[in-house]
Design an enzyme around this catalytic site. Structure first.
Site, PDB file in Angstrom:
ATOM      1  N   TRP A  33      31.642  20.960 -34.457  1.00 18.12           N
ATOM      2  CA  TRP A  33      31.759  20.616 -36.458  1.00 18.12           C
ATOM      3  C   TRP A  33      32.379  21.705 -37.431  1.00 18.12           C
ATOM      4  O   TRP A  33      32.145  21.232 -37.964  1.00 18.12           O
ATOM      5  CB  TRP A  33      30.521  20.181 -36.650  1.00 18.12           C
ATOM      6  N   ASP A  87      27.564  24.632 -38.128  1.00 20.42           N
ATOM      7  CA  ASP A  87      28.313  25.617 -36.321  1.00 20.42           C
ATOM      8  C   ASP A  87      28.481  26.824 -37.833  1.00 20.42           C
ATOM      9  O   ASP A  87      29.531  26.539 -38.393  1.00 20.42           O
ATOM     10  CB  ASP A  87      29.199  25.322 -36.190  1.00 20.42           C
ATOM     11  N   THR A 136      25.117  28.518 -34.618  1.00 16.75           N
ATOM     12  CA  THR A 136      24.954  27.545 -35.335  1.00 16.75           C
ATOM     13  C   THR A 136      23.871  27.472 -36.232  1.00 16.75           C
ATOM     14  O   THR A 136      22.552  27.989 -35.236  1.00 16.75           O
ATOM     15  CB  THR A 136      24.606  26.007 -34.611  1.00 16.75           C
ATOM     16  N   TRP A 160      26.127  18.042 -39.653  1.00 15.16           N
ATOM     17  CA  TRP A 160      25.538  17.128 -39.889  1.00 15.16           C
ATOM     18  C   TRP A 160      23.850  17.086 -39.395  1.00 15.16           C
ATOM     19  O   TRP A 160      24.023  18.675 -39.733  1.00 15.16           O
ATOM     20  CB  TRP A 160      25.320  15.550 -38.500  1.00 15.16           C
ATOM     21  N   ASP A 172      22.299  21.936 -29.934  1.00 11.71           N
ATOM     22  CA  ASP A 172      23.097  21.865 -28.747  1.00 11.71           C
ATOM     23  C   ASP A 172      23.969  22.917 -28.947  1.00 11.71           C
ATOM     24  O   ASP A 172      25.326  22.173 -29.586  1.00 11.71           O
ATOM     25  CB  ASP A 172      22.969  20.240 -28.077  1.00 11.71           C
ATOM     26  N   TYR A 188      34.089  28.001 -31.995  1.00 18.42           N
ATOM     27  CA  TYR A 188      32.995  27.636 -32.080  1.00 18.42           C
ATOM     28  C   TYR A 188      32.215  28.891 -31.868  1.00 18.42           C
ATOM     29  O   TYR A 188      32.473  29.665 -30.593  1.00 18.42           O
ATOM     30  CB  TYR A 188      32.110  26.307 -31.379  1.00 18.42           C
TER      31      TYR A 188
END
Lengths: 416, 183
Positions: B159, B127, B171, B108, B83, B168
């Site tokens: 993250w 990230d 990713t 994760w 996401d 951010y």
């Protein structure tokens, strides 16, 4: 003087009056917000422009903005004082440098930053906006959820305007108000943690409940709605788990389904960024629904379904209208047939793709309540008559994207 | 006209159900934070080894002769639980962050099936941090995603912890091993 001459003089006089200069105005005026506040105010947050906009849905007017720094702009409103609270993250060089997290207190009339309380620079950031901060029912303390990834709550005394304490919440996250001096967090095992604070905002008591749902099989979402002393949590599979927090220990009431068997087979389910809202005076629950399979719990909705909370019966289904088109805050609108066509295109395309949908709903708490809808793909805010479902129109508030939504007087009806 | 409305709406929604989300222009800002799901550890470390027991190493692409797929496409196999914005559209690649960003060390893991060899792979979704949101190639697939309180499986969380800034950008999806079974 003849009658003709008199008429002539009168005409000259009228013309002179018509040509009177515009009165000279004073420089430096700045508006203030009215007291009491309007019943149809809503805060709409834009993480791209890094602010939240206050809009009056009665007439679609933008009333002002508050800046919010990095993250999802969320505004808290106490009942006791004409103030707004915004938790912000800033870096000394914009996106780099020294981090500072603050809770800023904005004047309820001035909308100016009146004070700030510096927080430990560890508040959680997430695309989720529900439960990230909470205001205690006595309007005294704000709890801010921290994640480093260790979990804790920063407690701020917003009356004294100072930082109180950090309370560790191992295995549990988020914060929901549950009483004058109490917050609840959701835990990884499906239980609740109840955190009570004392007069200084320090930890007074911390207890854990038994699990009330299975986070492996069917987790509840963070996007709960308050109904008096209850919190209503919706699960991925559209079950409502009511939690009564009126007593010392939470009472977990029997879960009930938002969808019947046929609708379940048809893949109707709850979804979106903020998918529940309650109108407390009538005891109505509003749920944002879409059609989609497993793992679509964050997909926005195309309909709002309304329930009577006492009987748990569905009262109505509202087919939502489109969000309206805008580009970087500029509305894409037109007159006549083109305008009609643009409007219809907005309606037709809603739900056409997972990201073209209503992401958040809210309901005002007055006797003629408004249902409000926003979505990330548009800078417009749509409103409906929350009792009949009638579409009332859209307000373009100048945002690039609308991601967070709250009605500031959700439980109070305005400042006391 | 009401009938046309209903017809168009019905058509649009049925099309939506058949249309892959990757073909759709998504709203910027929805996913300011990146992510993905199905982890092995409460807090998995990007460069750490997978959990003992049910997983084995080695890491890397399954087979040099296997078509790599399109890492700029949200449907690419290893993005099954992302996401966020794809680093490969933002100046980086599917397993390297864009220039000038920092890769989050805390992340994760997800488990995605590679259709080329039918195997499940352990994917580390890290990230890329320290620059503002990329805005290109938003990708929202939530296979196995859980709410924020189930922290190690929540792809909503930013993250960018353990990096200099929590800002951010995008990713990556790094293969860190072969999964024996779907996590």
């Amino acid at each position: 003087m003849g009658r003709r001459a008199l008429a002539g003089l009168l005409l000259v006089g009228l013309a002179a009056a018509a040509r009177a200069d515009v009165p000279v105005e004073s420089l430096g005026r700045v508006e203030t917000l009215p007291l009491p506040p309007g019943p149809h105010w809503a805060w709409v947050g834009d993480p791209v422009f890094r602010h939240a906009t206050l809009v009056d849905l009665s007439d679609g007017r933008t009333l002002g903005i508050v800046n919010a720094g990095f993250g999802m702009p969320t505004v808290l409103t106490p009942a006791a004082r004409p103030e707004f609270y915004v938790v912000e993250t800033h870096y000394s060089r914009g996106s780099r440098g020294e981090r500072s997290d603050v809770l800023t207190i904005y004047g309820g009339r001035s909308l100016a930053a009146e004070a700030e309380v510096v927080l430990p620079p560890k508040r959680a950031h997430a695309a989720n906006t529900a439960g990230m901060l909470a205001l205690s029912d006595d309007d005294r303390f704000v709890a801010v959820f921290n994640l480093t990834p260790a979990t804790s709550l920063s407690i701020v005394d917003v009356e004294a305007r100072r930082f109180s304490a950090e309370i560790e919440t191992p295995g549990c996250s988020l914060a929901y108000a549950a009483g004058p001096r109490r917050f609840v967090s959701l835990c990884m095992n499906g239980a609740l943690m109840l955190v009570e604070v004392d007069d200084e905002g320090r930890e007074a008591r911390k207890t854990r409940s038994e699990p009330f749902f299975d986070p492996q099989l069917d987790p509840v979402t963070e996007k709960a709605a308050r109904w008096e002393d209850r919190w209503l949590f919706a699960s991925f599979e559209s079950w409502i788990h009511p939690v009564d927090l009126s007593g010392a220990a939470p009472r977990f009431e029997e879960r009930w389904s938002l969808v019947n068997d046929a609708e379940r087979v048809d893949d109707w389910r709850i979804g979106g960024m903020q998918h529940l809202a309650v109108h407390e005076p009538t005891g109505r629950l509003y749920a944002l629904m879409h059609r989609g399979g497993p793992d679509t719990h964050k997909q926005g909705g195309t309909e709002v379904w309304i329930y009577d909370l006492a009987s748990r019966e569905r009262l109505q289904r509202i087919e939502l209208h489109g969000l309206g088109f805008s580009y970087l805050g500029v509305p894409l609108r037109a007159e006549g047939f083109t305008g009609w066509l643009i409007d219809k295109l907005a309606d037709w395309t809603l739900g056409m793709a997972p990201d073209i949908a209503v992401d958040a709903i809210a309901v005002t708490q007055d006797a003629a309540p408004r249902l409000v809808t926003v979505g990330a793909v548009s800078g417009a805010v749509a409103s409906y008559d929350a009792l009949t479902g009638e579409f009332l129109g859209r307000a373009y508030v100048g945002n690039a994207t609308n991601v967070t939504l709250s009605t500031p007087f959700a439980r109070t009806g305005g400042w006391r | 006209m009401a009938r046309m409305d209903r017809w168009m709406t019905g058509f649009a929604r049925s099309l939506a159900r058949r249309t892959s989300r990757r073909s759709v222009l998504a709203g910027i800002g929805t996913a300011l934070v990146g992510g993905a799901a199905v982890p092995l550890l409460p807090v998995a470390r990007g460069r750490a080894e997978p959990a003992p027991g049910d997983r084995v190493t080695p890491s890397g692409e399954p087979d040099p002769t296997t078509p790599a797929g399109d890492p700029q496409d949200c449907g690419y196999w290893r993005y099954c639980a992302v996401d966020g914005f794809l680093s490969s559209c933002c100046g980086g690649s599917h397993n390297a962050c864009p220039p000038g960003t920092q890769m989050s060390p805390i992340t994760w893991l997800g488990t995605c099936r590679n259709p080329a060899d039918g195997k499940e792979y352990v994917i580390s979704y890290n990230d890329c941090c320290g620059k503002d949101v990329c805005g290109s190639c938003i990708c929202r697939r939530h296979e196995g995603d859980k709410p924020v309180y189930y922290t190690p499986k929540s792809n909503d969380i930013d993250w960018c912890m353990g990096t200099r800034e929590i800002i951010y950008n995008s990713t990556v999806a790094v293969v860190v091993g072969v999964a024996r079974e779907k996590g």
